[in-house]
Scaffold this active site. Structure first.
Site, PDB file in Angstrom:
ATOM      1  CE  LYS A  81      -2.378  -0.796   3.787  1.00 17.13           C
ATOM      2  NZ  LYS A  81      -1.854  -2.100   4.221  1.00 17.13           N
ATOM      3  NE  ARG A 140      -4.459  -1.207   9.485  1.00 18.83           N
ATOM      4  CZ  ARG A 140      -3.397  -0.542   9.027  1.00 18.83           C
ATOM      5  NH1 ARG A 140      -3.476   0.744   8.776  1.00 18.83           N
ATOM      6  NH2 ARG A 140      -2.274  -1.172   8.806  1.00 18.83           N
ATOM      7  NE  ARG A 186       7.155  -2.785   6.015  1.00 18.05           N
ATOM      8  CZ  ARG A 186       5.826  -2.698   5.969  1.00 18.05           C
ATOM      9  NH1 ARG A 186       5.214  -2.374   4.859  1.00 18.05           N
ATOM     10  NH2 ARG A 186       5.122  -2.986   7.052  1.00 18.05           N
ATOM     11  NE  ARG A 199       5.848  -0.289  10.355  1.00 16.53           N
ATOM     12  CZ  ARG A 199       4.698  -0.272   9.672  1.00 16.53           C
ATOM     13  NH1 ARG A 199       4.637   0.307   8.489  1.00 16.53           N
ATOM     14  NH2 ARG A 199       3.619  -0.833  10.173  1.00 16.53           N
ATOM     15  NE  ARG A 201       1.628  -4.646  11.237  1.00 13.58           N
ATOM     16  CZ  ARG A 201       2.675  -4.394  10.437  1.00 13.58           C
ATOM     17  NH1 ARG A 201       3.865  -4.891  10.729  1.00 13.58           N
ATOM     18  NH2 ARG A 201       2.518  -3.672   9.364  1.00 13.58           N
TER      19      ARG A 201
HETATM   20  P1  AMP Z   1       0.552   0.880   8.849  1.00 24.02           P
HETATM   21  O1  AMP Z   1       1.723   1.766   8.728  1.00 24.02           O
HETATM   22  O2  AMP Z   1      -0.625   1.323   7.984  1.00 24.02           O
HETATM   23  O3  AMP Z   1       0.872  -0.579   8.672  1.00 24.02           O
HETATM   24  O4  AMP Z   1       0.004   1.027  10.356  1.00 24.02           O
HETATM   25  C1  AMP Z   1       0.825   0.646  11.457  1.00 24.02           C
HETATM   26  C2  AMP Z   1      -0.022   0.455  12.688  1.00 24.02           C
HETATM   27  O5  AMP Z   1      -0.692   1.690  13.007  1.00 24.02           O
HETATM   28  C3  AMP Z   1      -1.138  -0.563  12.555  1.00 24.02           C
HETATM   29  O6  AMP Z   1      -0.708  -1.895  12.786  1.00 24.02           O
HETATM   30  C4  AMP Z   1      -2.125  -0.087  13.617  1.00 24.02           C
HETATM   31  O7  AMP Z   1      -1.674  -0.424  14.915  1.00 24.02           O
HETATM   32  C5  AMP Z   1      -2.001   1.438  13.489  1.00 24.02           C
HETATM   33  N1  AMP Z   1      -2.970   1.959  12.504  1.00 24.02           N
HETATM   34  C6  AMP Z   1      -2.694   2.554  11.294  1.00 24.02           C
HETATM   35  N2  AMP Z   1      -3.819   2.891  10.655  1.00 24.02           N
HETATM   36  C7  AMP Z   1      -4.841   2.494  11.464  1.00 24.02           C
HETATM   37  C8  AMP Z   1      -6.266   2.519  11.356  1.00 24.02           C
HETATM   38  N3  AMP Z   1      -6.879   3.029  10.268  1.00 24.02           N
HETATM   39  N4  AMP Z   1      -6.986   2.021  12.390  1.00 24.02           N
HETATM   40  C9  AMP Z   1      -6.399   1.532  13.482  1.00 24.02           C
HETATM   41  N5  AMP Z   1      -5.078   1.433  13.645  1.00 24.02           N
HETATM   42  C10 AMP Z   1      -4.291   1.914  12.647  1.00 24.02           C
END
Ligand code: AMP
Length: 207
Positions: A13, A88, A122, A151, A162
């Site tokens: 993404k 999400r 990554r 990360r 996740r």
């Molecule tokens: P990402 O960088 O999109 O993979 O997001 C990393 C982490 O941030 C996720 O595993 C969630 O813990 C939190 N997070 C990001 N976007 C959301 C969302 N829309 N709703 C809830 N948690 C989020």
């Protein structure tokens, strides 16, 4: 153009979002990036969000909905925006529908074995770039020279959580958006450039 990018962790993404936002001149809104910026700056919101992120769980809906509600009002969203990692949950999608409409929802579909390998390799830079150890043989960013890091939530156990959170809470959004007629399915098992070419072909064809 207002777009949503859906897909499991590691589906690509973030990589696609950067390319799409550049090509169409729209704002790239990543709730994950916004939360990580809050963590880095030591804000109260960041401290609260970190406890969920580190466990691989979702941050509560009201926190991310608040971030997006404020962000889409900013000037750089006038031409449109691309939401990366939001919504999400169904509750987030319903909250978003009250804030704005969207034109397309791009669902990047990948098999879970591939996703696990992608996430394990990554490496990130503080400037927002990301790399994969299989294609990038350096520990500093090619764009800004800063050291790359993994990360905390890209470690194996957290990735499992996740993916399980994705299946339970986020995957139902595919059917939710399919029912609106706005969903575009894209095979994400290909390279970044191939997936991007498919997305552009569909968006340009639909306009
Ligand atoms: P990402 O960088 O999109 O993979 O997001 C990393 C982490 O941030 C996720 O595993 C969630 O813990 C939190 N997070 C990001 N976007 C959301 C969302 N829309 N709703 C809830 N948690 C989020």
């Amino acid at each position: 153009m207002k777009l949503i990018l859906l897909g499991a962790p590691g589906a690509g993404k973030g990589s696609q979002a950067t390319k799409i936002a550049n090509k169409y001149g729209i704002a790239h809104i990543s709730t994950g990036d916004a939360l990580r910026a809050n963590i880095k700056n030591g804000t109260e919101l960041g401290k609260y969000a970190k406890s969920f992120i580190d466990k691989g769980q979702l941050v509560p809906d009201e926190v991310v909905v608040g971030i997006v509600a404020d962000r889409i009002k900013e000037d750089d969203c006038k031409n449109g925006f691309l939401l990366d990692g939001f919504p999400r949950t169904i509750a987030q999608a319903e909250a978003l529908a009250k804030l704005t409409d969207v034109d397309y929802v791009i669902n990047i579909d990948v098999n879970f074995d591939l996703v696990t390998a992608r996430i394990a390799g990554r490496r990130m830079c503080a400037c927002g770039e990301s790399y994969h150890v299989s294609t990038y043989d350096s520990d500093v960013c090619a764009k800004c020279g800063s050291p790359l890091y993994q990360r905390a939530d890209d470690k194996e156990e957290t990735v499992k959580e996740r993916l399980s959170v994705y299946e339970k809470q986020t995957a139902p959004l595919v059917d939710y958006y399919r029912a609106t007629g706005k969903l575009i399915d894209v095979d994400g098992n290909k390279t970044i450039d191939e997936v991007f070419a498919i997305i552009v072909g569909i968006l340009d064809g639909n306009r």
